[in-house]
Design a protein around this motif. Sequence first.
Motif, mmCIF file in Angstrom:
data_model
loop_
_atom_site.group_PDB
_atom_site.id
_atom_site.type_symbol
_atom_site.label_atom_id
_atom_site.label_comp_id
_atom_site.label_asym_id
_atom_site.label_seq_id
_atom_site.Cartn_x
_atom_site.Cartn_y
_atom_site.Cartn_z
ATOM 1 N N ARG A 82 24.337 41.721 -48.117
ATOM 2 C CA ARG A 82 24.575 42.608 -49.271
ATOM 3 C C ARG A 82 24.244 41.929 -50.607
ATOM 4 O O ARG A 82 24.161 42.589 -51.628
ATOM 5 N N ASP A 83 24.057 40.629 -50.580
ATOM 6 C CA ASP A 83 23.626 39.940 -51.805
ATOM 7 C C ASP A 83 22.114 40.112 -51.951
ATOM 8 O O ASP A 83 21.326 39.339 -51.432
ATOM 9 N N LEU A 84 21.731 41.195 -52.624
ATOM 10 C CA LEU A 84 20.311 41.547 -52.648
ATOM 11 C C LEU A 84 19.467 40.510 -53.384
ATOM 12 O O LEU A 84 18.293 40.336 -53.092
ATOM 13 N N SER A 85 20.064 39.800 -54.325
ATOM 14 C CA SER A 85 19.272 38.830 -55.084
ATOM 15 C C SER A 85 18.766 37.692 -54.187
ATOM 16 O O SER A 85 17.764 37.057 -54.489
ATOM 17 N N ALA A 86 19.446 37.471 -53.063
ATOM 18 C CA ALA A 86 18.990 36.412 -52.155
ATOM 19 C C ALA A 86 17.578 36.690 -51.663
ATOM 20 O O ALA A 86 16.796 35.773 -51.426
ATOM 21 N N GLU A 87 17.254 37.979 -51.518
ATOM 22 C CA GLU A 87 15.921 38.302 -51.005
ATOM 23 C C GLU A 87 14.835 38.100 -52.061
ATOM 24 O O GLU A 87 13.657 38.142 -51.762
#
Length: 695
Positions: free
Chosen positions: A145-150
């Motif tokens: 759910r931590d989209l910034s990781a992608e």
Amino acid sequence: MKTRPGEGDIQYLKGVGPVRAALLAKLDLFRIEDLLFYFPRAWQDRRLKKEKSSSLLQSADVFLGTVLESSELYTSTSLRIFKAVLAEGQLRLEGAFFKRHNRRFDVFSGLKKDFKKGERIWLVGKLEDDFFSPKMRVEEYYLSRDLSAELKHINRIVPVYPVTEGLTQKFMRETVFRALSGRPASARGFLPGNLEKKRSLPGREESLKRIHFPGNVSELEGARKRFVYEELFLLALAWAVKKRQSREISKDFGYRVKKTLLTPFRENLGFEFTGAQKKAINEIFSDMLAAKPMARLLQGDVGSGKTVAALSACLLAAENGRQCAFMAPTEILAGQHFFTFKKFLKGLPVRFELLTSGTPAKKKKEILGKAAKGEIDILIGTHSLIEGAVSFKNLSLIVIDEQHRFGVRQRAALRRKGEKADMLIMTATPIPRTLFLSLYGDLDLSTLDEMPPGRKPVETARVPEKEAFEKTAGYLSRGLKAYMVYPVIEESSAELKSVKEEYEKIRDRFGGIPVYMMHGKMKAAEKQRTMEAFSSPGPGALVATQVIEVGIDVPEACVMVIQNAERFGLASLHQLRGRVGRGEHESACFLVSENPGEEALERIKAMCSTNSGFELSEKDAYLRGIGEILGVRQHGDMEFRIASLYEDREIFAQALADRDELLKRDPFLSLPENGELKKELFEIYGTRWNIIDLN
Ligand code: ADP
Ligand code: MG
């Protein structure tokens, strides 16, 4: 490219702070701008669905799944293990984390919070082969759910940076990403627009983003090509300018060919110069007689007779009352040259001395005094000769032997010392033309492409160790000499044979024939004594490391045994082989290698197929090796951010052609469209190479 002091200081970038800033400083990273141009050394493919592969990409094991359960394990040691089972469809994977126990806090508290049942999590690490239940040793994980990781860490191609201890790749990715997002769109860089178009290079701004965080392989390749081209184009330009600059300097001395020394030297030699030597000597002399300083590279295969060609140059200087410095990369080789000079200059009124770190203090003082007063004609030594406190009365010729051992930067420093002196540089490592231009683009070239007569090819074969010993014993019993080379000085692993250990085993093996030992950790005087003993008449074996690779010349030596041959590059193997086959005797080179890998086998086969260094230099294995030696960051002297001379030789050829065309149109870079280019050239190479101005 650098910003003004006080502005854009890396320390104030979010997440950095003074401690990490100090670590970044170790990598020469001070400003945010520096980070942007700190290019990855590789890229890792962390995508779930991999695209076509590319030699630029390293692969990584990645898994995305839902947490089923987790547990903490205690081992008998101070190690703690955290295990989590994740599921994706029918697939189950057990991820393991290892940490050292800490009395004061729960080492896994963060993991326990994140690995809640039902949570979707990315894992990156190494899969272990286990048929029933796949396991992974987890290196990094990210919540789905931590989209910034992608954006920066997962399910994409990620950069891999050269780092120093205390800095993680994850931190580097975060930091570079932040630096990139805070960057205002700026100027287009320094390449003239027509070149960008001609070579279809993507724009600079987008390349900068893509070189760190490419969306796919073709974005990565395009961005890389852009920066490789920039780097090589600038290098090519710098060489051209440097060359022009040095052409404008005039010597403050002149020579006449008097032959008062040259003729008796020639008569003393005991052999005729080869045609190639004559041609090279003519080229050297005409440079020396010209008004501008000589900058010439003398290239010739091992044993082609470079020393006497260089010595001729020294004698021309000496005839005219001028001094020479003759420099070798190792003390052994300097000693060897001294020995050779003694032989060839016997009875001639030439004053020459040897100066090394092993020279006794009193003698050293005497030599320094004489050099300063002009009472020495030729001073032989290592590069410390002109880096150190030695002063000459009228140094006019600098000879550098086995140049490939010196870096570009060192050479530039030399050049600065003796701007007006003639410089003759020698190498036995043939280099293909484009590489030559990139490394020595400011030099003229002479080539010894002919061997002295009577040389017999060195028979080269891969044989088992036992056979190598038997054959060596045969040569020794006929009164000849042998070298036995080992990869390391002291025992370090079971696979590698060491000089010290094997010396103990071998010393009695040849029934009373003396066995000597030579390696880099010995004192200079000791090396000198060993070399003299080994060179003295009669049979003998020298057990040594690669220190004997360059220059050693003992004509009665006719066997070279190379142990753990798989450990040596092709250029080194050839150099080592060049130590034998120097006299009238049949010579042999035995390569011992129990189980070479594929690439090592390729090198060994190449060695057995030809005796010619020039032929070897055409082989891939050789080029790869040279590329590695001279390659990217490992070679501090070149300071390429991204280019590799071997991998990128085609781009380099393009850059050279484009440079020539550009300089033809705009020789002084005075057209406005080339203004940025000129600025960049001086920024990067001005002080580094002492480039003063274009006109
Ligand atoms: P390198 O080019 O590898 O430095 P050297 O200068 O050490 O080679 O020369 C190799 C050997 O060949 C030396 O023993 C040298 O004296 C001898 N030599 C050089 N030129 C000739 C020649 N024209 N004829 C015969 N022997 C020569
Ligand atoms: Mg030599």
